[in-house]
Scaffold this active site. Structure first.
Site, mmCIF file in Angstrom:
data_model
loop_
_atom_site.group_PDB
_atom_site.id
_atom_site.type_symbol
_atom_site.label_atom_id
_atom_site.label_comp_id
_atom_site.label_asym_id
_atom_site.label_seq_id
_atom_site.Cartn_x
_atom_site.Cartn_y
_atom_site.Cartn_z
ATOM 1 N N SER A 189 39.223 42.995 49.204
ATOM 2 C CA SER A 189 38.497 41.951 48.477
ATOM 3 C C SER A 189 37.832 42.632 47.295
ATOM 4 C CB SER A 189 37.442 41.310 49.379
ATOM 5 O OG SER A 189 36.506 40.560 48.624
ATOM 6 N N TYR B 210 30.134 42.466 55.360
ATOM 7 C CA TYR B 210 31.512 42.203 54.939
ATOM 8 C C TYR B 210 31.906 43.153 53.810
ATOM 9 C CZ TYR B 210 35.554 39.871 52.899
ATOM 10 O OH TYR B 210 36.811 39.606 52.392
#
Length: 276
Positions: free
Chosen positions: A134, A148
């Site tokens: 990501s 995350y």
């Protein structure tokens, strides 16, 4: 040329789109998910598709899936570590169990796949490992996404090392850093919320609400085009270490590069003055 692709987290989102496009192109696909029924419902049945129920944090389960793929198709050419989920919550809010669970799936699940598949790729002297991270693996400027981000920063780190380790065996490695793509990533099925929210974190709650109520369903990234870009990269024989997907990802990467350059220069004398 027909290839065999091994894809984790394939019952939804980018993983499911990989199945669709690869089968249409005539490739073999071994696809994994937590439940076989859910995967078969989403992906259907196809002679070139091997659907596998896999617990990514169980090494035996992962090894069995790799072996089943080789038995059926004879080879594994491309591995896509796509499985993962988002975890919202300030660092103070999240319990040790919540943080570790996110690392188990996003980090150790991918490492389990890498350990299990590397002997086959080394034996072949070829292969391409695609780790789907990501843009949050390059910049952590997302309030409420610290854990995350940490999992995706970890993936970025071990992907760089893997690329250096695997090169001698003819194995390519690419880290994919998407921005916001219009998948179900921000829905309940893929997003964990803090069990013990703390009212004082107003910025985190604003970020949480923005992602679940405003950004969800309005992401600018087209999953069809994003997956096509990854497949095109592999088919071209190109193996960039970093592949950014989305104008937002490129923009945030440029901002991070600018920040690093600025702070490096601002503190150059202090930094380099620490030697003997």
């Amino acid at each position: 040329m027909k290839k065999t692709w091994f894809i984790t987290g394939a019952s939804q989102g980018l993983g499911l789109e990989f199945i669709t496009q690869l089968l249409q192109a005539g490739h073999n696909v071994a696809a994994t998910s937590r439940t076989l029924a859910g995967l078969e419902k989403a992906a259907g049945v196809h002679p070139n598709l091997l659907s596998l129920e896999v617990d990514l944090i169980n090494e035996d389960s992962v090894a069995t899936a790799i072996n089943s793929t080789v038995i059926k198709f004879g080879t594994i050419d491309v591995v896509v570590n796509n499985a993962g989920y988002g975890q919202l919550g300030a660092l103070e809010e999240l319990t040790d169990a919540e943080a570790r669970k996110n690392f188990d799936v996003n980090v150790f699940g991918a490492l389990n796949v890498i350990r299990a598949v590397m002997p086959q790729l080394r034996k072949q002297g070829s292969g391409h490992i695609i780790n789907i991270a990501s843009i949050a693996g390059l910049t952590g400027n997302f309030p409420g996404w610290g854990i995350y981000c940490a999992t995706k920063f970890a993936m970025a780190g071990f992907t760089e090392s893997l690329a250096a380790e695997a090169a001698d065996f003819g194995i390519k490695v690419t880290l994919v850093l998407p921005g916001y793509f219009r998948t179900n990533f921000l829905e309940d099925s893929s997003l964990g919320l803090p069990q013990n929210p703390i009212d004082a974190y107003t910025t985190v709650r604003q970020s949480q609400n923005a992602h679940t109520a405003e950004i969800n369903g309005n992401q600018a990234g087209d999953p069809v085009k994003g997956v096509a870009a990854v497949i095109e990269t592999v088919e071209a024989g190109n193996a960039p270490l970093y592949l950014f997907l989305g104008a937002d990802a490129v923009g945030m990467a440029e901002q991070k590069i600018t920040l690093l350059n600025s702070e490096t220069e601002a503190n150059r004398a202090l930094s380099i003055g620490t030697g003997f």
